[in-house]
Design a protein around this motif. Structure first.
Motif, short mmCIF file in Angstrom:
data_model
loop_
_atom_site.label_atom_id
_atom_site.label_comp_id
_atom_site.label_asym_id
_atom_site.label_seq_id
_atom_site.Cartn_x
_atom_site.Cartn_y
_atom_site.Cartn_z
N UNK A 36 0.71 -1.41 0.02
CA UNK A 36 0.37 -0.43 0.02
C UNK A 36 0.96 1.24 0.27
N UNK A 37 1.67 1.44 0.70
CA UNK A 37 3.30 2.50 0.69
C UNK A 37 3.36 2.34 0.00
N UNK A 38 3.75 1.85 -1.40
CA UNK A 38 4.42 2.04 -2.33
C UNK A 38 3.34 1.83 -3.27
N UNK A 39 2.37 1.00 -3.51
CA UNK A 39 1.55 1.40 -4.43
C UNK A 39 0.54 2.28 -4.86
N UNK A 40 0.19 2.93 -3.51
CA UNK A 40 -0.77 4.28 -3.80
C UNK A 40 -0.12 5.45 -3.77
N UNK A 41 1.85 5.50 -3.72
CA UNK A 41 2.07 6.70 -3.08
C UNK A 41 2.85 7.00 -4.10
N UNK A 42 3.86 5.82 -4.07
CA UNK A 42 5.28 6.30 -5.46
C UNK A 42 5.70 5.50 -6.38
N UNK A 43 4.86 4.61 -7.49
CA UNK A 43 5.03 4.37 -8.75
C UNK A 43 3.97 4.72 -8.89
N UNK A 44 4.11 4.81 -10.22
CA UNK A 44 2.90 4.70 -11.73
C UNK A 44 3.49 4.13 -12.53
N UNK A 45 2.79 3.41 -13.37
CA UNK A 45 3.54 2.70 -14.28
C UNK A 45 2.79 2.75 -15.99
N UNK A 46 3.66 3.60 -17.01
CA UNK A 46 3.13 4.51 -17.92
C UNK A 46 3.41 3.42 -19.19
N UNK A 47 2.31 3.79 -20.62
CA UNK A 47 3.31 3.61 -21.11
C UNK A 47 2.80 4.37 -22.97
N UNK A 48 3.10 4.10 -24.02
CA UNK A 48 2.58 3.98 -24.90
C UNK A 48 1.69 3.70 -25.21
N UNK A 49 1.41 2.15 -25.29
CA UNK A 49 0.59 1.08 -25.23
C UNK A 49 -0.78 1.20 -24.57
#
Length: 294
Positions: A192-205
């Motif tokens: 919860x500490x990371x996924x909610x506030x510390x990381x975003x995963x992005x792509x053109x796809x």
């Protein structure tokens, strides 16, 4: 020769970026130690945009290296952006280009392996490459980091990550979304500490961003580009951010994005990139953009 010519090129790019987008301190008229506090919590639809260090602090150190991560940390930038690809033997490494030629000495170390595609080299071979000498002599010996090593450094520095999955629809990279999620889980970046506030995963796809959301719905995700209309509404079902070129983020489009809510119930955010030909953070702030990748 390769080091000298690419160092000169890098200096030219750094000059252009510096001229168009000042450092965080200059852009906000504050001392650098205050930058993190100034941008830690952007106000949706207004206020100062969050600054994300593009490929790490790539004006100060070779892009996508641990040195660039540390340079961003010294500047007080809590967020860094990186690019993830897969090696011939299925390892995840942090590098932008599809080939190793521009940012490593692969051409010299492996002269018979043109065009030096990342996917054609094993992780052990890539680990031998100098990924810093092209930028400057003092960075000679910097390596192309694995995603695991990169995450460890971010954790050590207390930094956050905007992770781009590169070329996921290319045949050699099929399934990379699941592999990235697996690595994030192994490194404990899905709690919860990371996924909610510390990381975003992005792509053109777009379909790949959807796959990431389905694999790890707790993660925030972003789509690179500027979809509109019905496509934008569909994207809001599985993306928390829509991340366009700054030049594509007109006021009407920005308003349309902010009217939608993402899969976690919050208004969609916009992290803009390619700010070199615009006025940087001030223009982004006026448009109500939450973040800029600089």
């Amino acid at each position: 020769m390769w080091r000298r010519s690419r160092r000169v090129a890098a200096a030219g790019v750094a000059f252009l970026i510096t001229a168009a987008v000042p450092s965080a301190a200059v852009a906000f008229g504050a001392e650098e130690p205050a930058v993190a506090a100034a941008v830690a919590g952007p106000v949706p639809g207004g206020g100062r945009p969050l600054l994300i260090a593009h490929r790490g602090a790539s004006r100060d150190a070779p892009e996508n290296t641990l040195a660039a991560v540390d340079a961003a940390h010294r500047r007080g930038l809590a967020w860094v952006e990186n690019d993830v690809q897969r090696t011939k033997d299925g390892k995840l490494v942090v590098i932008h280009d599809a080939t190793l030629k521009r940012t490593t000495d692969a051409e010299q170390l492996f002269p018979g392996r043109a065009p030096w595609r990342v996917r054609d080299f094993t992780a052990a071979e890539i680990a031998r490459l100098d990924a810093g000498g092209w930028f400057g002599r003092r960075f000679a010996g910097e390596r192309v980091p694995t995603l695991a090593t990169y995450l460890h450094r971010l954790e050590h520095n207390g930094q956050r990550l905007l992770l781009e999955i590169k070329s996921p629809k290319d045949h050699p990279y099929r399934g990379i979304e699941k592999q990235v999620i697996g690595e994030l889980r192994a490194q404990r970046w899905l709690d919860r500490a990371h996924a909610g506030r510390r990381i975003v995963v992005q792509s053109f796809c777009v379909s790949c961003v959807k796959a990431v959301h389905e694999l790890a719905p707790q993660l925030r995700t972003g789509i690179l580009g500027a979809p509109s209309g019905a496509a934008l509404a569909r994207c809001a079902r599985f993306a928390d951010q829509i991340n366009p070129r700054l030049s594509a983020a007109g006021s009407r489009w920005v308003a349309a994005v902010h009217r939608l809510r993402g899969p976690h119930g919050r208004p969609l955010e916009i992290y803009a990139w390619d700010v070199g030909k615009d006025t940087g953070s001030r223009a982004a702030s006026l448009r109500g953009i939450e973040g800029i990748i600089v």
